[in-house]
Design a protein around this motif. Structure first.
Motif, short mmCIF file in Angstrom:
data_model
loop_
_atom_site.label_atom_id
_atom_site.label_comp_id
_atom_site.label_asym_id
_atom_site.label_seq_id
_atom_site.Cartn_x
_atom_site.Cartn_y
_atom_site.Cartn_z
N THR A 4 25.17 9.85 14.47
CA THR A 4 25.85 10.89 13.71
C THR A 4 24.80 11.79 13.08
OG1 THR A 4 25.95 9.40 11.80
CG2 THR A 4 27.91 9.50 13.21
N ASP B 106 27.47 13.43 8.10
CA ASP B 106 27.76 12.31 7.21
C ASP B 106 27.89 12.74 5.75
OD1 ASP B 106 27.51 10.71 9.45
OD2 ASP B 106 25.44 10.17 9.04
N SER C 78 32.80 12.17 10.41
CA SER C 78 31.51 12.34 11.08
C SER C 78 31.50 11.36 12.25
CB SER C 78 30.36 12.04 10.12
OG SER C 78 29.12 12.18 10.76
N THR C 79 31.54 11.92 13.45
CA THR C 79 31.83 11.11 14.64
C THR C 79 30.57 10.85 15.46
OG1 THR C 79 34.02 12.13 14.70
CG2 THR C 79 33.29 11.01 16.69
N LEU C 80 30.47 9.63 15.97
CA LEU C 80 29.37 9.29 16.86
C LEU C 80 29.39 10.19 18.10
CD1 LEU C 80 29.46 5.38 16.80
CD2 LEU C 80 27.53 6.80 16.07
#
Length: 317
Positions: free
Chosen positions: A192, A235, A247-249
């Motif tokens: 992230t 993040d 907050s996405t991988l």
């Protein structure tokens, strides 16, 4: 599944019903996916293409020229050229000297340029592109996000006055397709972003993947789409919103081999450009209005923006 698309064509000064609807659509994308395609940003495609050309010329320079702007040994001095394999994605920092440097102070980072006589024109074009991205950030993106959160449209501008942003030019060298298919080499692992948000410009190679919101561990491709910019939440903004925004991988993999592959077993090089947005280091933030209540208590204490980034690097958060 594919990413939502947010069209800024009618945002204008941010005071219309259309602008509010655009902000609400951006908020929904940030809440549900954490990523979106953006269109009609006002960032000219010609300028994007020109910056990609400069990036290709940069990475084609002799190594001794590129090292005239070498990245310093300290990880927190995040400026300059990093060679292949020198930088690895990690959410953690363990080196005691690097941790000490991070903890002991708020340091102003100056840019690290190849001398203009060695690469004439690059600095002026890079700064022009950076300023164009910042113009969109301040005039449109942050106001739209504020409207989507039912906040005054200048809310986020108060926290992004000091230009704590980075433009990174990224190059993934070509390699035999077999080394990617075997797992011997990769491009960039799942991670992230730390800050407020990111604008990502892709070439036509492909390979970006985002974790599917409803299926942790399953990644969906985010192919390049002409005329779009990829946007994602970082993040810091996720924390600031009490985890309301996501907050996405995401990761970069070599694109799969096509049936009509005429590449002689080689996966072509990939270029991308990331504009990372950060809040002013000395601004203290606390949970955004509207993101907490009796059924959703605050998860996090107020924090200084710079302290948050240090905490992430210190592996204590």
């Amino acid at each position: 599944m594919q990413l939502p698309t947010v069209d800024f064509a009618e945002f204008k000064d941010g005071d219309s019903k259309d602008a509010l609807e655009i902000g609400q659509k951006l908020f929904a994308a940030c809440r549900d996916v954490g990523f979106a395609y953006l269109v009609n940003t006002g960032i000219p495609q010609e300028q994007i293409d020109e910056m990609f050309n400069w990036s290709a010329k940069l990475f084609a320079l002799p190594i001794e020229t590129k090292l005239k702007a070498s990245h310093p040994p300290e990880g927190w001095k995040h400026r300059g050229y990093s060679g292949v394999g020198r930088e690895q994605v990690s959410q953690l920092v363990f080196d005691p000297d690097e941790l000490r440097a991070i903890r002991t102070g708020k340091k102003i980072l100056s840019n690290n340029w190849i001398p203009d006589e060695d690469f004439p024109g690059f600095q002026s074009h890079a700064m022009s592109f950076y300023n164009t991205c910042r113009g969109f950030q301040l005039s449109t993106l942050l106001p739209a996000l504020a409207l989507g959160l039912d906040l005054p449209k200048d809310f986020f501008l108060r926290y992004h006055e000091a230009n704590e942003n980075q433009l990174r030019l990224l190059h993934y060298p070509g390699a035999p397709t077999s080394v990617f298919e075997s797992g011997e080499k990769g491009r960039i692992g799942a991670h992230t972003d730390f800050g407020t948000a990111t604008l990502l410009f892709q070439d036509d190679c492909g390979g970006l993947e985002v974790e599917t919101p409803s299926q942790p561990g399953v990644f969906m491709p985010v192919p390049p789409q002409p005329g779009t910019v990829v946007f994602n939440i970082g993040d810091f903004l996720m924390r600031w919103s009490n985890d309301t925004l996501k907050s996405t991988l995401h990761r970069v993999r070599a694109p799969p081999r096509r049936e009509d592959d005429q590449s002689d077993g080689m996966t072509k090089e990939r270029f991308s450009m990331a504009y990372f947005m950060g809040a002013d280091k000395e601004k203290i933030v606390e949970c955004l209005p509207g993101c907490f209540g009796p059924k959703k208590p605050k998860k996090y204490e107020p924090i200084e923006a710079g302290e948050y980034i240090n905490m992430r690097l210190n592996a204590t958060y």
